[in-house]
Design a protein around this motif. Structure first.
Motif, short mmCIF file in Angstrom:
data_model
loop_
_atom_site.label_atom_id
_atom_site.label_comp_id
_atom_site.label_asym_id
_atom_site.label_seq_id
_atom_site.Cartn_x
_atom_site.Cartn_y
_atom_site.Cartn_z
N THR A 289 0.82 -1.22 0.00
CA THR A 289 0.00 0.00 0.00
C THR A 289 0.85 1.27 0.00
N SER A 290 2.16 1.12 -0.01
CA SER A 290 3.04 2.30 -0.02
C SER A 290 3.95 2.22 -1.23
N GLY A 291 4.65 3.30 -1.49
CA GLY A 291 5.59 3.34 -2.60
C GLY A 291 7.00 3.45 -2.06
N ASP A 292 7.88 2.63 -2.60
CA ASP A 292 9.29 2.65 -2.21
C ASP A 292 10.10 3.25 -3.35
N HIS A 293 10.98 4.17 -3.03
CA HIS A 293 11.85 4.76 -4.04
C HIS A 293 13.02 3.82 -4.30
N VAL A 294 13.20 3.40 -5.54
CA VAL A 294 14.31 2.52 -5.91
C VAL A 294 15.62 3.22 -5.58
N VAL A 295 15.76 4.44 -6.06
CA VAL A 295 16.90 5.28 -5.68
C VAL A 295 16.37 6.18 -4.56
N PRO A 296 16.88 6.01 -3.33
CA PRO A 296 16.35 6.78 -2.21
C PRO A 296 16.37 8.29 -2.44
N VAL A 297 15.34 8.95 -1.95
CA VAL A 297 15.22 10.41 -2.08
C VAL A 297 16.41 11.10 -1.42
N SER A 298 16.96 10.49 -0.37
CA SER A 298 18.12 11.09 0.31
C SER A 298 19.34 11.13 -0.60
N VAL A 299 19.39 10.24 -1.58
CA VAL A 299 20.50 10.18 -2.54
C VAL A 299 20.21 11.04 -3.76
N ALA A 300 18.96 11.04 -4.21
CA ALA A 300 18.58 11.77 -5.43
C ALA A 300 17.23 12.46 -5.21
N PRO A 301 17.22 13.59 -4.53
CA PRO A 301 15.96 14.28 -4.24
C PRO A 301 15.15 14.63 -5.49
N HIS A 302 15.81 14.83 -6.61
CA HIS A 302 15.11 15.17 -7.85
C HIS A 302 14.25 14.03 -8.37
N LEU A 303 14.43 12.81 -7.84
CA LEU A 303 13.65 11.65 -8.28
C LEU A 303 12.46 11.35 -7.36
N GLU A 304 12.18 12.25 -6.43
CA GLU A 304 11.11 12.01 -5.45
C GLU A 304 9.77 11.71 -6.12
N PHE A 305 9.42 12.44 -7.18
CA PHE A 305 8.13 12.26 -7.83
C PHE A 305 8.26 11.64 -9.21
N ASP A 306 9.38 10.97 -9.47
CA ASP A 306 9.61 10.31 -10.75
C ASP A 306 8.94 8.93 -10.71
N ARG A 307 7.95 8.72 -11.56
CA ARG A 307 7.18 7.47 -11.57
C ARG A 307 8.09 6.25 -11.79
N GLU A 308 9.12 6.40 -12.57
CA GLU A 308 10.03 5.28 -12.85
C GLU A 308 10.87 4.90 -11.63
N ASN A 309 10.86 5.72 -10.60
CA ASN A 309 11.67 5.47 -9.41
C ASN A 309 10.85 4.94 -8.23
N VAL A 310 9.58 4.64 -8.44
CA VAL A 310 8.71 4.21 -7.35
C VAL A 310 8.14 2.82 -7.64
N ARG A 311 8.20 1.95 -6.64
CA ARG A 311 7.67 0.59 -6.74
C ARG A 311 6.74 0.31 -5.55
N PRO A 312 5.76 -0.59 -5.74
CA PRO A 312 4.87 -0.95 -4.63
C PRO A 312 5.65 -1.65 -3.52
N ALA A 313 5.31 -1.32 -2.28
CA ALA A 313 5.98 -1.96 -1.14
C ALA A 313 5.06 -1.91 0.07
N HIS A 314 5.20 -2.92 0.93
CA HIS A 314 4.55 -2.86 2.24
C HIS A 314 5.26 -1.77 3.03
N LEU A 315 4.53 -1.08 3.87
CA LEU A 315 5.15 -0.03 4.67
C LEU A 315 6.29 -0.59 5.51
N ARG A 316 6.08 -1.76 6.08
CA ARG A 316 7.12 -2.38 6.92
C ARG A 316 8.38 -2.72 6.11
#
Length: 83
Positions: free
Chosen positions: A33-60
């Motif tokens: 139910t959450s989205g995980d950034h493949v490349v963490p936002v802390s490493v690449a803030p410009h990819l925060e809202f990049d659809r190609e950088n987000v995958r489905p993930a459990h919050l845990r």
């Protein structure tokens, strides 16, 4: 400053879940139910809202991974997108 949780993020999350389904890319189980950034936002803030950088993930699973780069984390299920 991160805006995760805002309108833009909720819209991206809904799009990602509709397109990719609810299989967690980190553990391979349904119910993500959450989205995980493949490349963490802390490493690449410009990819925060990049659809190609987000995958489905459990919050845990997402929290457990933290800022670990995906290369070191080694997801359990393959992604159909080329990186």
């Amino acid at each position: 400053m991160s805006r995760i949780g805002g309108h833009r993020w909720r819209k991206l999350l809904a799009q990602m879940l509709e397109e990719d389904g609810d299989i967690c890319w980190l553990c391979g189980k349904p119910g993500a139910t959450s989205g995980d950034h493949v490349v963490p936002v802390s490493v690449a803030p410009h990819l925060e809202f990049d659809r190609e950088n987000v995958r489905p993930a459990h919050l845990r699973c997402n929290q457990r991974r933290g800022d670990t780069p995906a290369v070191r984390h080694s997801p359990r299920i393959p992604t159909s997108r080329a990186w």
